[in-house]
Design an enzyme around this catalytic site. Sequence first.
Site, PDB file in Angstrom:
ATOM      1  N   GLU A 170       8.890  -3.947  10.899  1.00  0.00           N
ATOM      2  CA  GLU A 170       9.512  -2.748  10.307  1.00  0.00           C
ATOM      3  C   GLU A 170       9.991  -2.060  11.201  1.00  0.00           C
ATOM      4  OE1 GLU A 170       6.837  -0.876   7.516  1.00  0.00           O
ATOM      5  OE2 GLU A 170       7.845   0.785   7.289  1.00  0.00           O
TER       6      GLU A 170
ATOM      7  N   ASP B  86       0.984  -1.320  -0.132  1.00  0.00           N
ATOM      8  CA  ASP B  86      -0.019   0.042  -0.139  1.00  0.00           C
ATOM      9  C   ASP B  86       1.024   1.314   0.016  1.00  0.00           C
ATOM     10  OD1 ASP B  86       0.752  -0.383   2.575  1.00  0.00           O
ATOM     11  OD2 ASP B  86      -1.094  -0.033   3.378  1.00  0.00           O
ATOM     12  N   SER B  87       2.278   1.172  -0.061  1.00  0.00           N
ATOM     13  CA  SER B  87       3.246   2.143  -0.224  1.00  0.00           C
ATOM     14  C   SER B  87       2.828   2.664  -1.651  1.00  0.00           C
ATOM     15  CB  SER B  87       4.447   1.531  -0.147  1.00  0.00           C
ATOM     16  OG  SER B  87       4.917   0.629  -0.750  1.00  0.00           O
TER      17      SER B  87
ATOM     18  N   GLU C 137      -1.695  -5.380   8.796  1.00  0.00           N
ATOM     19  CA  GLU C 137      -0.728  -4.719   9.938  1.00  0.00           C
ATOM     20  C   GLU C 137      -1.398  -5.083  11.152  1.00  0.00           C
ATOM     21  OE1 GLU C 137      -0.208  -0.605   8.818  1.00  0.00           O
ATOM     22  OE2 GLU C 137       0.999  -1.105   7.044  1.00  0.00           O
TER      23      GLU C 137
ATOM     24  N   ASP D 273      -1.156  -6.023  -0.424  1.00  0.00           N
ATOM     25  CA  ASP D 273      -1.583  -5.466   1.009  1.00  0.00           C
ATOM     26  C   ASP D 273      -3.090  -5.308   1.172  1.00  0.00           C
ATOM     27  OD1 ASP D 273       0.485  -4.959   2.946  1.00  0.00           O
ATOM     28  OD2 ASP D 273       1.247  -2.915   2.080  1.00  0.00           O
TER      29      ASP D 273
ATOM     30  N   LYS E 238      -1.524  -9.230   2.962  1.00  0.00           N
ATOM     31  CA  LYS E 238      -0.512  -8.772   3.928  1.00  0.00           C
ATOM     32  C   LYS E 238      -1.644  -8.109   4.645  1.00  0.00           C
ATOM     33  CE  LYS E 238       3.041  -5.902   3.883  1.00  0.00           C
ATOM     34  NZ  LYS E 238       2.547  -4.665   4.715  1.00  0.00           N
TER      35      LYS E 238
HETATM   36  O1  KIV Z   1       3.575  -1.043   1.641  1.00  0.00           O
HETATM   37  C1  KIV Z   1       4.584  -1.370   1.763  1.00  0.00           C
HETATM   38  O2  KIV Z   1       5.641  -1.186   0.975  1.00  0.00           O
HETATM   39  C2  KIV Z   1       5.330  -2.335   2.865  1.00  0.00           C
HETATM   40  C3  KIV Z   1       6.618  -2.559   3.185  1.00  0.00           C
HETATM   41  C4  KIV Z   1       7.265  -1.244   3.591  1.00  0.00           C
HETATM   42  C5  KIV Z   1       6.817  -3.707   3.939  1.00  0.00           C
HETATM   43  O3  KIV Z   1       4.145  -2.740   3.699  1.00  0.00           O
END
Ligand code: KIV
Length: 271
Positions: A189, A51-52, A122, A90, A120
Amino acid sequence: MSIHKEVKKITTNTLQKMKQSGEKISMLTAYDFSFAKIIDNAGIDIILVGDSASNVMAGHETTLPITLDQMIYHAQSVVRAINRCLVVVDLPFGTYQSNSDIALASAIRIMKETGGHSVKLEGGAEVVESVRKIVGAGIPVMGHLGLTPQSIYKFGTYTVRAKEQAEADKLLSDAKLLQEAGCFAVVVEKIPAQLAKQVSETIDIPTIGIGAGPYCDGQVLVMHDMLGINTEFKPRFLRQYASLHDITFNAVQQYITDIKSLNFPNQTESY
Ligand code: KIV
């Protein structure tokens, strides 16, 4: 010979074997077809459709605004490109925190509509019921502990997490909970290297570190940061492997110069 050269496609089983044999796991983010193709061909073990994307693709300050539809679009583009690596997608903010039924519905959309291999999310104890439900539906889940960017407004800063004993204890207990709930791996992280070592030695599933030192079972970086596309973000943990910003900037300036000076296109570039 490394395990990853013996196998055709990377699966969650491959990652488990890599941890057992001590072979480190490589993971990188990607959000589009063209970069995903290069990264998969280069031999990466895992592509994270992170989600980056909210930051590096859409220009938002945080990861919070990206939607499930937008994540699905990025993941579809990545999955079309890859042959070999495992794709983790994500679950974006707001698509799993409220209850485990909503979490499962979001994960099912990702699996059905993208062809990705896993999701994934969090958090630890707060999301463990959702992890159980998603894993129960046959969907592999990767956890994410330590600095969890979807909670940035709770933390207030992007500094190193779990330096205090109470937070370190919770992180270790969350890692065990995620393992018990069926996660196949967990991202840690921006936590102290010694804590990441303790977590990696305590749980049987692989840990994938970002800013978490050398003792994790694997490492992940955001593609735009490690390729030097994004030049403003320079945390200590980031190793920049290329300067794509400068290469691109110089190429574009040369292109402009060539057009203005009537140097492009020339005879051989014309029909
Ligand atoms: O969204 C992302 O890029 C991440 C990484 C920083 C692990 O969750």
